[in-house]
Scaffold this motif. Structure first.
Motif, short mmCIF file in Angstrom:
data_model
loop_
_atom_site.label_atom_id
_atom_site.label_comp_id
_atom_site.label_asym_id
_atom_site.label_seq_id
_atom_site.Cartn_x
_atom_site.Cartn_y
_atom_site.Cartn_z
N SER A 2 76.06 29.14 89.89
CA SER A 2 74.69 29.00 89.38
C SER A 2 74.24 30.23 88.59
O SER A 2 73.23 30.20 87.91
CB SER A 2 73.72 28.73 90.53
OG SER A 2 73.77 29.82 91.42
N TYR A 49 76.41 32.05 86.48
CA TYR A 49 77.34 32.36 85.39
C TYR A 49 76.62 32.10 84.06
O TYR A 49 76.82 31.07 83.41
CB TYR A 49 78.61 31.51 85.53
CG TYR A 49 79.71 31.91 84.57
CD1 TYR A 49 80.29 33.17 84.63
CD2 TYR A 49 80.18 31.02 83.61
CE1 TYR A 49 81.29 33.53 83.75
CE2 TYR A 49 81.19 31.37 82.73
CZ TYR A 49 81.73 32.63 82.81
OH TYR A 49 82.72 32.99 81.93
N THR A 50 75.74 33.01 83.70
CA THR A 50 74.92 32.87 82.49
C THR A 50 74.97 34.19 81.72
O THR A 50 75.35 35.22 82.29
CB THR A 50 73.45 32.59 82.87
OG1 THR A 50 73.00 33.65 83.70
CG2 THR A 50 73.30 31.28 83.62
N PRO A 51 74.59 34.18 80.43
CA PRO A 51 74.55 35.46 79.71
C PRO A 51 73.55 36.42 80.37
O PRO A 51 72.54 35.97 80.93
CB PRO A 51 74.06 35.07 78.32
CG PRO A 51 74.23 33.62 78.21
CD PRO A 51 74.17 33.06 79.58
N GLU A 52 73.87 37.71 80.31
CA GLU A 52 72.95 38.69 80.92
C GLU A 52 71.63 38.69 80.18
O GLU A 52 71.59 38.55 78.97
CB GLU A 52 73.59 40.08 80.89
CG GLU A 52 74.60 40.25 82.00
CD GLU A 52 75.36 41.54 81.91
OE1 GLU A 52 74.82 42.49 81.31
OE2 GLU A 52 76.48 41.60 82.42
N LYS A 53 70.55 38.88 80.96
CA LYS A 53 69.22 38.90 80.35
C LYS A 53 68.99 40.26 79.70
O LYS A 53 69.33 41.30 80.28
CB LYS A 53 68.14 38.64 81.42
CG LYS A 53 68.18 37.22 81.96
CD LYS A 53 67.60 36.22 80.97
CE LYS A 53 67.94 34.79 81.33
NZ LYS A 53 68.30 33.94 80.23
N ILE A 54 68.41 40.23 78.52
CA ILE A 54 68.14 41.51 77.84
C ILE A 54 66.83 42.10 78.35
O ILE A 54 65.97 41.39 78.87
CB ILE A 54 68.09 41.33 76.30
CG1 ILE A 54 67.10 40.22 75.94
CG2 ILE A 54 69.45 41.06 75.74
CD1 ILE A 54 66.77 40.20 74.47
N GLU A 91 67.44 43.86 70.27
CA GLU A 91 68.67 43.32 69.71
C GLU A 91 68.40 42.59 68.39
O GLU A 91 69.15 42.71 67.42
CB GLU A 91 69.33 42.37 70.72
CG GLU A 91 69.93 43.05 71.94
CD GLU A 91 68.93 43.69 72.89
OE1 GLU A 91 67.75 43.27 72.90
OE2 GLU A 91 69.32 44.62 73.63
#
Lengths: 456, 174
Positions: B31, B33-38, B77
């Motif tokens: 649950s 395994y998502t891109p890291e939050k900026i 970013e």
């Protein structure tokens, strides 16, 4: 009056397998089609949706037509239309032409497979055996379709999938010409028309729901493997072969495993469980898709055979009720794709944005030279512009690699970290869709449960 | 075993297998395994080991980007990608409705925040920070962007220029 000629079982079964494989055969070719025809993921989905939708709408009327004109003639004409439309698909230079040809293919296919179900009892000796042969041929075709399509796409081209179908369909249709000639000479079938009984509502509804879940499993998994994890069509074909192999295992369980209701319920639960696993993949690893595929494969064999059996047995005429099951299954596939496509395309767009931000953060926080950082940011931006609306592949943004060994090592590490962010994003982009598909699989338990009450 | 009992066993096995798979994948982090939050650019970001001109320049650029992004209401970013080329800057301006004057104000503000952060981290002397701040508040947009891209040159030049004066002042002042 002379006895009607009986076509051999092999060409009949082959015709059913060929047509039903068409429902899924282009799945692995979709990424190549949408690149070559310059369309979107949502647009290319209609190559699948159109076929399944027309098949769903045409199956029952086609069955009636087959019974009125004679199943031999209907099957031969259906296969000829299927072959001609296949050539049109293979020569299509635009998405709209391809979709139109796919609709025509579905019309011919619907006429052929419902007519074959009417011919089979005479060939195999009983309606029960005819149903078994028909269902097995269809399931085998549908299961093998993606792998065959993937191989042809990579070894030849996506067009070859359709162009190859034409001679195969004609070959399957030639033995039917004798039956067609006999029907034309005698016109016996018009006199043999029987009253059509009501279709089995709950079994067909369950078929619709579970088919939408299975279609989603296959379609989404292929897109994840090719577009998300960058596997080749052959690589993806090998991976998704796990599902039909597991289905063979499930088919071996057969009626010995329990009543039709129990097999249908167990199958729906396994399909939902496998899809739940795909929704919760803990890493972008091909091996992690194998267990979920095993569950979906065993589940689909159990649930499709049990529900088709329930929907057909004891119901006459076979062609009409076979038409209803075809209609239910293909409606499920179309509904699944129509429901899930906007969900996962929106997720891909969102995850793409998050992944690029996370990737840029990795670049900015790295130890590489600040000027190189901004140059990399620029290249990432350029890659994004070129991959609008698709899952991005970012590797080329890092080429050429710096010549200085220290910078080179830093950049390679960066690329790895950035790729990890993209893998996370690509995998996560499919989670909600797999989750919704799992829910559709579980919803099939409602009509399966209701069927029990009604039947008892 | 009766057909009914076999059916119950089959359904039970299906439930067990499905639950086992889902729970195992959940336990393995399925649950999350998502891109890291900026990070929010308006939140202060600690400077890591601000030693050496190269490292200070790195942190300076990041602080400047944070400061400018915070003022513009975008992520650090997004701004970094926007400043990569004139074309990307144009696209950014169009997408977010930001004109050159607004961008210049934000980048100048970001550079001043970077000087503040550097001073707070002990990477920049207060005597060097004050004239730098005054200079950065007035520089034109293109030059401000160039400093964000190449903070090392700015810091290098400032130290070369102010180095002797700084030593003298440190001797005079208590």
């Amino acid at each position: 009056m002379s006895a009607p000629p009986r076509p051999r079982i092999a060409p009949l079964a082959f015709a059913v397998g060929l047509v039903l494989a068409d429902s899924s055969i282009v799945v692995l070719a979709l990424p190549q089609i949408y690149r070559e025809l310059d369309t979107s993921v949502a647009g290319v989905t209609w190559v699948l949706v159109s076929f399944n939708l027309v098949m769903a709408l045409a199956a029952v009327p086609a069955a009636h037509l087959a019974r009125r004109t004679g199943p031999g003639r209907a099957a031969a004409v259906g296969l000829a239309i299927f072959a001609g439309a296949g050539i049109a698909c293979g020569l299509a230079a635009e998405l709209s032409t391809l979709i139109a040809a796919r609709c025509l293919q579905a019309l011919g296919g619907a006429l052929a497979i419902t007519a074959v179900l009417e011919l089979l009892p005479a060939t195999v000796g009983s309606e029960r055996r005819a149903v078994a042969v028909w269902a097995t041929a269809g399931a085998t075709g549908a299961a093998l379709g993606p792998a065959v399509g993937g191989l042809l796409t990579e070894l030849v081209s996506w067009q070859s999938i359709f162009l190859l179908q034409a001679p195969l369909a004609i070959a399957a249709g030639i033995p039917l010409l004798a039956v067609a000639r006999h029907e034309a000479a005698t016109g016996v079938l018009a006199a043999e028309l029987r009253r059509t009984g009501r279709p089995h509502l709950w079994a067909n509804l369950a078929l619709t729901l579970v088919s939408s879940a299975i279609a989603a499993a296959l379609f989404l998994l292929v897109l994840l493997l090719i577009e998300g994890w960058r596997l080749s069509p052959i690589g993806a074909a090998i991976v998704v072969t796990a599902m039909p192999l597991a289905a063979l295992l499930g088919a071996r369980l057969g009626p010995r495993a329990g009543s039709a209701r129990a097999r249908a319920a167990a199958g729906a639960i396994l399909v939902a469980g496998g899809l739940g696993g795909l929704a919760l993949l803990p890493a972008a690893e091909v091996a992690l898709t194998l267990l979920p595929q095993l569950l979906v494969g065993v589940g689909l064999a159990l649930v499709l055979s049990a529900l088709t059996e329930t929907a057909l047995l004891g119901r006459a005429p076979q062609a009409i009720h076979g038409g209803w099951t075809i209609s239910a299954r293909h409606a499920g596939v179309a509904v699944g794709l129509i429901l899930l496509t906007p969900l996962f395309t929106a997720e891909i767009a969102e995850q793409r944005h998050d992944a690029i931000d996370a990737g840029t953060a990795v670049v900015l926080d790295s130890q590489v030279d600040p000027l190189l950082k901004l140059e990399l940011s620029q290249r990432i931006e350029e890659r994004l512009e070129g991959e609008r609306g698709k899952v991005p592949t970012i590797g080329p943004a890092f080429e050429p690699l710096p010549e200085d060994p220290e910078d080179r090592a830093d950049v390679l590490q960066l690329r790895e970290e950035l790729q990890d962010q993209l893998d996370r994003a690509a995998t996560h982009a499919f989670s909600s869709s797999f989750g919704l598909a799992a829910l559709l699989g579980l919803l099939a338990l409602v009509p399966i449960g209701l069927a029990r009450r009604v039947e008892l | 075993m009766s057909v009914e009992a076999r059916g119950k066993l089959l359904v039970g096995a299906a439930i067990a297998a499905s639950l086992a798979l889902v729970l195992a994948y959940l336990a393995a982090g399925g649950s999350s395994y998502t891109p890291e939050k900026i990070q929010d650019p308006c939140q202060p970001r600690a400077w890591r080991n601000p030693e050496g001109l190269q490292e200070i320049a790195q942190q300076f650029t990041l602080s400047a980007l944070d400061g400018a992004a915070c003022q513009l209401g975008v992520s650090r970013e997004t701004l970094a990608r926007a400043l990569a080329t004139p074309r990307s800057r144009e696209r950014f301006a169009k997408r977010y409705g930001i004109d050159d004057a607004e961008l210049a104000r934000a980048i100048r503000g970001g550079l001043v925040r970077a000087v503040d952060d550097a001073e707070r981290a002990g990477a920049l002397s207060p005597l060097l920070a004050a004239p730098l701040r005054a200079t950065l508040r007035r520089i034109p947009l293109e030059q401000a962007i160039e400093i964000v891209r190449d903070a090392k040159s700015l810091l290098d030049n400032a130290q070369t220029f102010l180095g002797p004066a700084q030593g003298l002042l440190e001797q005079i002042l208590p």
